[in-house]
Design a protein around this motif. Sequence first.
Motif, PDB file in Angstrom:
ATOM      1  N   GLN A  23      40.936  25.295  18.193  1.00 10.31           N
ATOM      2  CA  GLN A  23      40.445  27.172  17.278  1.00 10.31           C
ATOM      3  C   GLN A  23      39.506  27.750  18.042  1.00 10.31           C
ATOM      4  O   GLN A  23      38.452  27.437  18.532  1.00 10.31           O
ATOM      5  CB  GLN A  23      39.920  27.132  15.629  1.00 10.31           C
ATOM      6  CG  GLN A  23      41.034  26.656  15.065  1.00 10.31           C
ATOM      7  CD  GLN A  23      41.009  26.414  13.977  1.00 10.31           C
ATOM      8  OE1 GLN A  23      39.864  26.143  13.323  1.00 10.31           O
ATOM      9  NE2 GLN A  23      41.497  26.031  12.195  1.00 10.31           N
ATOM     10  N   LEU A  24      39.626  28.500  18.146  1.00  9.39           N
ATOM     11  CA  LEU A  24      38.739  29.980  18.735  1.00  9.39           C
ATOM     12  C   LEU A  24      38.281  30.899  17.594  1.00  9.39           C
ATOM     13  O   LEU A  24      38.424  29.976  16.322  1.00  9.39           O
ATOM     14  CB  LEU A  24      39.352  31.456  19.340  1.00  9.39           C
ATOM     15  CG  LEU A  24      40.265  31.127  20.481  1.00  9.39           C
ATOM     16  CD1 LEU A  24      41.443  32.460  20.617  1.00  9.39           C
ATOM     17  CD2 LEU A  24      39.511  31.222  21.997  1.00  9.39           C
ATOM     18  N   PRO A  25      37.223  30.875  17.849  1.00  6.77           N
ATOM     19  CA  PRO A  25      35.564  31.750  16.582  1.00  6.77           C
ATOM     20  C   PRO A  25      36.680  32.022  15.768  1.00  6.77           C
ATOM     21  O   PRO A  25      35.828  32.037  14.462  1.00  6.77           O
ATOM     22  CB  PRO A  25      34.924  31.845  17.750  1.00  6.77           C
ATOM     23  CG  PRO A  25      34.525  31.475  19.208  1.00  6.77           C
ATOM     24  CD  PRO A  25      35.740  30.694  19.015  1.00  6.77           C
ATOM     25  N   SER A  26      37.384  32.582  16.164  1.00  5.59           N
ATOM     26  CA  SER A  26      37.706  33.855  15.500  1.00  5.59           C
ATOM     27  C   SER A  26      39.080  33.734  14.490  1.00  5.59           C
ATOM     28  O   SER A  26      39.783  33.792  13.671  1.00  5.59           O
ATOM     29  CB  SER A  26      38.444  35.459  16.241  1.00  5.59           C
ATOM     30  OG  SER A  26      39.454  34.657  17.345  1.00  5.59           O
ATOM     31  N   LYS A  27      39.483  32.581  14.526  1.00  6.06           N
ATOM     32  CA  LYS A  27      41.174  31.445  14.088  1.00  6.06           C
ATOM     33  C   LYS A  27      42.054  31.973  14.674  1.00  6.06           C
ATOM     34  O   LYS A  27      43.625  31.998  13.905  1.00  6.06           O
ATOM     35  CB  LYS A  27      40.737  31.086  12.968  1.00  6.06           C
ATOM     36  CG  LYS A  27      39.050  30.158  12.577  1.00  6.06           C
ATOM     37  CD  LYS A  27      39.391  30.073  10.977  1.00  6.06           C
ATOM     38  CE  LYS A  27      38.421  28.702  11.230  1.00  6.06           C
ATOM     39  NZ  LYS A  27      38.197  28.273   9.607  1.00  6.06           N
ATOM     40  N   ALA A  28      42.000  32.859  15.796  1.00  3.88           N
ATOM     41  CA  ALA A  28      42.955  33.997  16.020  1.00  3.88           C
ATOM     42  C   ALA A  28      44.526  32.997  16.790  1.00  3.88           C
ATOM     43  O   ALA A  28      44.029  32.321  17.570  1.00  3.88           O
ATOM     44  CB  ALA A  28      42.676  34.956  16.799  1.00  3.88           C
TER      45      ALA A  28
ATOM     46  N   GLN B 247      43.485  46.124  11.683  1.00  2.00           N
ATOM     47  CA  GLN B 247      44.181  44.099  12.257  1.00  2.00           C
ATOM     48  C   GLN B 247      43.765  43.779  13.268  1.00  2.00           C
ATOM     49  O   GLN B 247      43.470  42.685  13.291  1.00  2.00           O
ATOM     50  CB  GLN B 247      45.857  45.453  12.359  1.00  2.00           C
ATOM     51  CG  GLN B 247      46.680  44.238  13.365  1.00  2.00           C
ATOM     52  CD  GLN B 247      47.815  44.134  13.277  1.00  2.00           C
ATOM     53  OE1 GLN B 247      48.397  44.923  14.201  1.00  2.00           O
ATOM     54  NE2 GLN B 247      49.266  43.770  12.739  1.00  2.00           N
ATOM     55  N   MET B 248      43.206  44.288  14.870  1.00  2.00           N
ATOM     56  CA  MET B 248      42.605  43.970  15.422  1.00  2.00           C
ATOM     57  C   MET B 248      41.090  43.816  15.228  1.00  2.00           C
ATOM     58  O   MET B 248      40.833  42.535  15.346  1.00  2.00           O
ATOM     59  CB  MET B 248      42.375  45.072  16.358  1.00  2.00           C
ATOM     60  CG  MET B 248      43.368  45.740  17.044  1.00  2.00           C
ATOM     61  SD  MET B 248      42.841  47.223  18.849  1.00  2.00           S
ATOM     62  CE  MET B 248      41.957  47.820  18.467  1.00  2.00           C
ATOM     63  N   ALA B 249      40.460  44.281  13.847  1.00  2.00           N
ATOM     64  CA  ALA B 249      39.598  43.433  13.757  1.00  2.00           C
ATOM     65  C   ALA B 249      39.170  42.331  13.118  1.00  2.00           C
ATOM     66  O   ALA B 249      38.533  41.270  13.176  1.00  2.00           O
ATOM     67  CB  ALA B 249      37.928  44.630  12.595  1.00  2.00           C
ATOM     68  N   ARG B 250      40.645  42.448  11.968  1.00  2.00           N
ATOM     69  CA  ARG B 250      40.760  41.037  11.590  1.00  2.00           C
ATOM     70  C   ARG B 250      41.120  39.308  12.054  1.00  2.00           C
ATOM     71  O   ARG B 250      40.513  38.973  12.313  1.00  2.00           O
ATOM     72  CB  ARG B 250      41.624  41.708  10.384  1.00  2.00           C
ATOM     73  CG  ARG B 250      41.743  42.110   9.056  1.00  2.00           C
ATOM     74  CD  ARG B 250      42.911  41.307   8.542  1.00  2.00           C
ATOM     75  NE  ARG B 250      43.770  42.326   8.841  1.00  2.00           N
ATOM     76  CZ  ARG B 250      45.066  43.503   8.479  1.00  2.00           C
ATOM     77  NH1 ARG B 250      43.727  44.590   8.072  1.00  2.00           N
ATOM     78  NH2 ARG B 250      45.411  43.437   8.825  1.00  2.00           N
ATOM     79  N   HIS B 251      42.106  40.226  13.530  1.00  2.00           N
ATOM     80  CA  HIS B 251      42.301  39.150  14.342  1.00  2.00           C
ATOM     81  C   HIS B 251      41.219  38.671  15.242  1.00  2.00           C
ATOM     82  O   HIS B 251      41.042  37.461  15.892  1.00  2.00           O
ATOM     83  CB  HIS B 251      43.144  39.832  15.623  1.00  2.00           C
ATOM     84  CG  HIS B 251      44.588  38.840  16.285  1.00  2.00           C
ATOM     85  ND1 HIS B 251      45.545  38.736  15.241  1.00  2.00           N
ATOM     86  CD2 HIS B 251      44.146  38.516  17.673  1.00  2.00           C
ATOM     87  CE1 HIS B 251      45.893  37.943  17.275  1.00  2.00           C
ATOM     88  NE2 HIS B 251      44.659  37.617  17.590  1.00  2.00           N
ATOM     89  N   THR B 252      40.119  39.745  15.535  1.00  2.00           N
ATOM     90  CA  THR B 252      39.189  38.897  16.709  1.00  2.00           C
ATOM     91  C   THR B 252      38.255  39.013  15.168  1.00  2.00           C
ATOM     92  O   THR B 252      36.602  37.828  16.497  1.00  2.00           O
ATOM     93  CB  THR B 252      38.232  40.301  17.703  1.00  2.00           C
ATOM     94  OG1 THR B 252      38.601  41.291  16.762  1.00  2.00           O
ATOM     95  CG2 THR B 252      39.822  40.440  18.444  1.00  2.00           C
ATOM     96  N   ALA B 253      38.173  39.149  14.592  1.00  2.00           N
ATOM     97  CA  ALA B 253      36.453  37.819  13.440  1.00  2.00           C
ATOM     98  C   ALA B 253      36.837  37.209  12.379  1.00  2.00           C
ATOM     99  O   ALA B 253      38.597  36.470  11.605  1.00  2.00           O
ATOM    100  CB  ALA B 253      36.460  38.886  13.101  1.00  2.00           C
TER     101      ALA B 253
END
Length: 339
Positions: free
Chosen positions: A105-110, A278-284
Amino acid sequence: MSDSSGANPPIYHHLATTVPYDEGPTPSTQQTIRTQETTLTQETVAVTAPANLPGGYTFVVQANGKRFPVRVPDGGVRNGEKITAKVPVNEASGTDTFSQEGHTQLPSKAPIGRWKDGTFDCFLVFWQPIFWLSAFFLCHLVALGQVMTRLQLAWNGVPGTSDAVSKTFKILVCATVSIFGSLLLVLIMFPGDLQYNSEYVQYEFSQNGMMQPEYYLSPQYQHYRYISNALYYIFTAVILMKTRKYLRRRYGIPETTCFKNMEDCVCSFFCQCCVISQMARHTADYDTYASRCCTSTGLPPNVPTDPFVLGDEEIDSLSLSSGINDTADRGNVANVVNL
């Protein structure tokens, strides 16, 4: 790229697809893998990287009916580059041994290759500051600045040096304050008037025995308000469109709606609040780290953001903004800004 036999491995860049899977192998699966090592033969294939990915990242691909993990080599890969992978196959059944393996997983779990959630899933973070920043028109640039900082973008929506990126949030906050501060200034310079509306004066007098005046905004203020709001909206939409397009390229997310090459434009002009959220949720990872309204990334201090390998377009942008021309310096920029 060739294997030990000298023949070029088959390339599955059309068949390989990322498969989202958030959990790693269970202990029982790991034990099964170890006990079957002696019965496995390995087939070497080449898989196309679905996005710019850092070294050590592991994603699951599917090719020829098999599902297996591919680990990104040290140094990372750029979108479209080939990764040599060895596919372990059970000699007895020819089935996929690593079907339960999950990606790192990436830190954002994206996930890679798709959005983390839907465009209209804004209420998933209803109690977080990011919901309100993206919901209110006057705060759109504030929330967008936080997303752009996570993506290492300058204020104009292009990849920037670390110095330029550190100013992105501040510049967009100052732009927001300037626009709405100027509205207040114009209102003070050109105040409105208290006037009586003849259409209802007689009614008010007959009902209450008194007349209530109305406050009318000055024509100068109204004209300035319309123009400034329009400019603010268009500027936000253009920067949002560039940021969304860049985010999709980094995470390998294809367009799924609207006309070809028009999705980012349509979404950015007609649904700004939902797109920013949506972009904020995807990157965090808001399930782990609460949103912050006054930090440059919108996250608590020292929370890591997703690392990515810079592509040619990003390096070109950095070269132009920094006056870097020779190949050696371009390589140094990639190393410094990336991770």
